[in-house]
Write an enzyme that holds these catalytic residues in place. Structure first.
Site, PDB file in Angstrom:
ATOM      1  CG  HIS A  45      76.527  23.423  46.989  1.00  0.00           C
ATOM      2  ND1 HIS A  45      76.313  23.772  45.744  1.00  0.00           N
ATOM      3  CD2 HIS A  45      77.625  23.858  47.511  1.00  0.00           C
ATOM      4  CE1 HIS A  45      77.417  24.478  45.412  1.00  0.00           C
ATOM      5  NE2 HIS A  45      78.270  24.738  46.453  1.00  0.00           N
ATOM      6  CG  HIS A  47      79.386  26.284  49.690  1.00  0.00           C
ATOM      7  ND1 HIS A  47      80.288  25.739  48.741  1.00  0.00           N
ATOM      8  CD2 HIS A  47      79.542  25.995  50.744  1.00  0.00           C
ATOM      9  CE1 HIS A  47      81.035  24.933  49.580  1.00  0.00           C
ATOM     10  NE2 HIS A  47      80.690  25.166  50.853  1.00  0.00           N
ATOM     11  CG  ASP A  49      78.929  30.695  45.976  1.00  0.00           C
ATOM     12  OD1 ASP A  49      78.794  29.682  46.878  1.00  0.00           O
ATOM     13  OD2 ASP A  49      79.322  30.219  44.978  1.00  0.00           O
ATOM     14  CG  HIS A  50      75.872  27.767  45.039  1.00  0.00           C
ATOM     15  ND1 HIS A  50      75.960  27.083  43.877  1.00  0.00           N
ATOM     16  CD2 HIS A  50      77.191  28.010  45.412  1.00  0.00           C
ATOM     17  CE1 HIS A  50      77.227  27.331  43.429  1.00  0.00           C
ATOM     18  NE2 HIS A  50      77.839  27.697  44.302  1.00  0.00           N
ATOM     19  CG  HIS A 103      81.665  21.761  46.348  1.00  0.00           C
ATOM     20  ND1 HIS A 103      83.063  22.375  46.381  1.00  0.00           N
ATOM     21  CD2 HIS A 103      80.965  22.736  46.545  1.00  0.00           C
ATOM     22  CE1 HIS A 103      82.724  23.762  46.373  1.00  0.00           C
ATOM     23  NE2 HIS A 103      81.510  23.745  46.729  1.00  0.00           N
ATOM     24  CG  ASP A 122      80.100  25.256  43.480  1.00  0.00           C
ATOM     25  OD1 ASP A 122      79.898  25.845  42.202  1.00  0.00           O
ATOM     26  OD2 ASP A 122      80.299  25.983  44.463  1.00  0.00           O
ATOM     27  CG  HIS A 160      81.447  29.140  40.403  1.00  0.00           C
ATOM     28  ND1 HIS A 160      81.459  30.405  40.835  1.00  0.00           N
ATOM     29  CD2 HIS A 160      80.902  28.514  41.327  1.00  0.00           C
ATOM     30  CE1 HIS A 160      80.794  30.175  42.279  1.00  0.00           C
ATOM     31  NE2 HIS A 160      80.613  29.035  42.302  1.00  0.00           N
TER      32      HIS A 160
HETATM   33 FE    FE Z   1      79.913  27.951  44.266  1.00  0.00          FE
HETATM   34 ZN    ZN Z   2      80.027  25.749  46.417  1.00  0.00          ZN
END
Ligand code: FE
Ligand code: ZN
Length: 244
Positions: A45, A47, A49-50, A103, A122, A160
């Site tokens: 996805h 985000h 942090d991905h 999400h 996530d 995570h």
């Molecule tokens: Fe994440």
């Molecule tokens: Zn995420």
């Protein structure tokens, strides 16, 4: 940062993918250490942090970026867009694609059936699930049910290390769940040693993760709503977790 970034290497074709590179430096280091050449980025996805390492890694390696068609406009550098029902071959390793919104509106999972490996970003965490930023409880519940239908031995590579906090919450929902107590003891021991609790295994998640159990009689009874609707119960425990 508590993100996990995974490398998947297919030894016959020498194809190597990184799943959800939050950043590029540690990925390049890990590749160098193993003598692998990056050929793919697999994103779940959009985000940061991905996908934060996408463009740098593509610039340095010329790798192909794969991600969800439902969110292609938000995946930096995307080359190949996929959706439910399609598969993608990393050399001789085939990934089945699942659309698992909730999400975010475009969220995808990669299931490497032959390796019993699921990369689910996530959406599903050990003893937990992702927050509902862009989806409804119903969407997320349906996404989780799709993943729950995979074989019990499926290893869940989530993005995570949230397991301990998730477990503390899960115990407030099902304080009498023995499987949960056992898993939590194992998790605490691992964390004490600074070790990872991931991957978890689907068979264990089905017995311990309250978000996979919203339609189970024991969980319904535990939340005092034995005749409740699964989506409603799921929505309620997700709300409780947000405030935990
Ligand atoms: Fe994440
Ligand atoms: Zn995420």
């Amino acid at each position: 940062m508590d993100n996990y970034i995974y490398l998947a290497h297919e030894p016959e074709s020498l194809k190597t993918a990184v799943i959800d590179p939050a950043i590029s430096e540690p990925v390049l280091e890990a590749l160098k250490k193993r003598g692998w050449q990056l050929t793919h980025i697999l994103n779940t996805h959009h985000h940061m942090d991905h996908v934060g390492g996408n463009l740098q890694l593509k610039a340095e390696t010329g790798c192909i970026i794969v991600g969800p068609a439902a969110d292609e406009a938000r995946i930096p550098g995307i080359d190949i867009s996929l959706s439910e029902g399609e598969s993608y071959d990393l050399g001789n390793a085939r990934a089945t694609i699942f659309d698992i919104p909730g999400h975010t509106r475009g969220h995808m999972a990669y299931w490497f059936e032959e390796s019993d490996a699921l990369f689910c970003g996530d959406t599903l965490f050990s003893m937990g699930c992702g927050r509902l930023f862009e989806g409804t409880p119903e969407q997320m519940w349906n996404s989780l049910k799709k993943l729950r239908a995979l074989p019990d031995q499926t290893r869940i590579y989530c993005a995570h290390e949230y397991t301990e906090a998730n477990g503390r919450f899960a115990k407030t929902i099902e304080p009498l769940n023995d499987a949960l107590a056992t898993r939590m003891a194992e998790v605490l021991a691992l964390r004490q040693l600074g070790k990872s609790t991931v991957p978890s295994v689907m068979g264990v998640e089905k017995e311990t993760n309250p978000f996979l159990r919203a339609d189970q009689p024991e969980l319904k009874a535990a939340v005092g709503n034995p005749d409740g609707d699964a989506v409603e119960i799921f929505a309620k425990i997700r709300q409780q977790k947000d405030a935990f």
